[in-house]
Design a protein around this motif. Sequence first.
Motif, PDB file in Angstrom:
ATOM      1  N   SER A 270      -0.891   1.820  -4.352  1.00  0.00           N
ATOM      2  CA  SER A 270      -1.827   1.528  -3.270  1.00  0.00           C
ATOM      3  C   SER A 270      -2.257   0.063  -3.293  1.00  0.00           C
ATOM      4  CB  SER A 270      -3.052   2.438  -3.386  1.00  0.00           C
ATOM      5  OG  SER A 270      -4.025   2.120  -2.418  1.00  0.00           O
ATOM      6  N   LEU A 271      -2.533  -0.464  -4.495  1.00  0.00           N
ATOM      7  CA  LEU A 271      -2.919  -1.875  -4.603  1.00  0.00           C
ATOM      8  C   LEU A 271      -1.777  -2.799  -4.202  1.00  0.00           C
ATOM      9  CD1 LEU A 271      -4.935  -1.786  -7.963  1.00  0.00           C
ATOM     10  CD2 LEU A 271      -5.832  -1.912  -5.633  1.00  0.00           C
ATOM     11  N   VAL A 272      -0.548  -2.455  -4.631  1.00  0.00           N
ATOM     12  CA  VAL A 272       0.614  -3.272  -4.264  1.00  0.00           C
ATOM     13  C   VAL A 272       0.811  -3.259  -2.751  1.00  0.00           C
ATOM     14  CG1 VAL A 272       3.129  -3.441  -4.453  1.00  0.00           C
ATOM     15  CG2 VAL A 272       1.745  -3.033  -6.487  1.00  0.00           C
ATOM     16  N   THR A 273       0.650  -2.084  -2.129  1.00  0.00           N
ATOM     17  CA  THR A 273       0.808  -1.976  -0.680  1.00  0.00           C
ATOM     18  C   THR A 273      -0.229  -2.812   0.058  1.00  0.00           C
ATOM     19  OG1 THR A 273       1.697   0.261  -0.922  1.00  0.00           O
ATOM     20  CG2 THR A 273       0.888  -0.364   1.256  1.00  0.00           C
ATOM     21  N   ALA A 274      -1.487  -2.672  -0.346  1.00  0.00           N
ATOM     22  CA  ALA A 274      -2.552  -3.425   0.324  1.00  0.00           C
ATOM     23  C   ALA A 274      -2.369  -4.929   0.132  1.00  0.00           C
ATOM     24  CB  ALA A 274      -3.913  -2.977  -0.206  1.00  0.00           C
ATOM     25  N   LEU A 275      -2.044  -5.355  -1.085  1.00  0.00           N
ATOM     26  CA  LEU A 275      -1.879  -6.781  -1.346  1.00  0.00           C
ATOM     27  C   LEU A 275      -0.658  -7.346  -0.618  1.00  0.00           C
ATOM     28  CD1 LEU A 275      -2.777  -9.319  -2.865  1.00  0.00           C
ATOM     29  CD2 LEU A 275      -1.358  -8.560  -4.804  1.00  0.00           C
ATOM     30  N   GLY A 276       0.466  -6.613  -0.628  1.00  0.00           N
ATOM     31  CA  GLY A 276       1.665  -7.104   0.037  1.00  0.00           C
ATOM     32  C   GLY A 276       1.489  -7.246   1.536  1.00  0.00           C
ATOM     33  N   THR A 277       0.912  -6.237   2.167  1.00  0.00           N
ATOM     34  CA  THR A 277       0.697  -6.329   3.620  1.00  0.00           C
ATOM     35  C   THR A 277      -0.354  -7.381   3.975  1.00  0.00           C
ATOM     36  OG1 THR A 277      -0.823  -4.444   3.385  1.00  0.00           O
ATOM     37  CG2 THR A 277       1.424  -3.974   4.122  1.00  0.00           C
TER      38      THR A 277
ATOM     39  N   TYR B 270      -3.806  -4.257   9.052  1.00  0.00           N
ATOM     40  CA  TYR B 270      -4.172  -2.898   8.649  1.00  0.00           C
ATOM     41  C   TYR B 270      -3.827  -2.644   7.181  1.00  0.00           C
ATOM     42  CZ  TYR B 270      -4.091  -2.557  13.716  1.00  0.00           C
ATOM     43  OH  TYR B 270      -4.302  -2.787  15.041  1.00  0.00           O
ATOM     44  N   PHE B 271      -3.995  -3.654   6.332  1.00  0.00           N
ATOM     45  CA  PHE B 271      -3.581  -3.523   4.935  1.00  0.00           C
ATOM     46  C   PHE B 271      -4.424  -2.504   4.176  1.00  0.00           C
ATOM     47  CE2 PHE B 271      -6.624  -6.947   5.320  1.00  0.00           C
ATOM     48  CZ  PHE B 271      -7.489  -6.772   4.251  1.00  0.00           C
ATOM     49  N   LEU B 272      -5.707  -2.372   4.514  1.00  0.00           N
ATOM     50  CA  LEU B 272      -6.536  -1.382   3.825  1.00  0.00           C
ATOM     51  C   LEU B 272      -6.123   0.047   4.187  1.00  0.00           C
ATOM     52  CD1 LEU B 272     -10.109  -2.983   4.020  1.00  0.00           C
ATOM     53  CD2 LEU B 272      -8.576  -2.831   2.040  1.00  0.00           C
TER      54      LEU B 272
END
Length: 379
Positions: free
Chosen positions: A216-223, A230-232
């Motif tokens: 989840s952290l990797v997804t939010a940080l990458g986006t 809409y990264f969160l």
Amino acid sequence: MNHARRSQISPRTVWTVGLNALALVLLALVLIRLRAVFVLLAVVLFVALALDPLVRWFQRRGLNRGWGVLVTFLGLLGLTALLGATLVPLVVQQARSLVQSAPRLVAEVRTWEWTRWLEQRFDLERKVQDTLAHLPDEVAESLPGVVSTTVNGVVVFITVLTLSLFALLFGKDLYEQALGWVRPARRSGVRELVKNMHRAVSGYLVGTAFTVTLGSLVTALGTFLLGVPYFLALGSLYLVLGLIPYIGSFLMALLVSFTTLTTVGLNRALIALGLFLVYQQVEGNLIQPLVQRHSIRMNPLLISVVLLMGAALMGLIGAMIALPVAAALQEFLREVQEEQRERWDSEREDGSTGPGDTAPREPAARDGDTHDTAGRAPH
């Protein structure tokens, strides 16, 4: 002579064996028919085990177990409602953005050289137009199935929550009643075995929570670095899809790429797809096996085999529950192996021939034999 050669198998033995075989066949058929129920109960058990530490935390803060269970479930329902309220508008808005930007995207893709080559060689434009012409009919035909699947999913979700609530409230009483069928001399050993199995399953759940949180952290940080607004929401969605081993990360890669495409353009969407496909490989082949090996003490190769077997037997649900079931079974087999090892050691201490003994034993002296034969003269 005829009486001596007559078969010693009586009709009663034949009927007993036949009825036992019939009972086993009927039991197997019942178990096959109830397979979905057993899978549902397994999911309920894992949900209860996942929520039990939080309930115990509330108990240590002064709440009784009933209030702790109530607060935990209210928090779970609130988190589910928050995720739904966040993600549903995202899906609707992204679909609208895709429809609005579709002509521009198609025009941009058609300017690529390799796209023109594919179109000339395989007549892609005509095939795409034919597919789009039949698309409304196909969507209309599949709509009842989609609605039915959604309704069934909601019913299963409510059933799992209800049974998990009952398991947290009344599971301990049922466990104590089940121990009443165990001999008193073995109850302490059974309690220790159940405790180890509980620890193994809880370790798996903690490891899964760590892996999902990291994803989840990797997804939010990458986006966020790619400029997706809409990264969160995407990071929150990984908390759900990440529970599906291997496939969850791949689905997130497609979703992130789709969202990036409709918000910041095609080039960054391709970058996002490549990055998340790489992360999916790293998570599935490195992070998850190492984390689960530390939490459930299972060989990484065995973890991969168990996941494949669970997916082959029961699809996504099987892949999700395969590892905790294997962790509990491993603790049981470890206990059986320890008892067997103690039995072998006891046999060696008694002088009996064990699996590693090769020397033959001396025959025991019979009553009346003279043990001191060293000085006896031969006849």
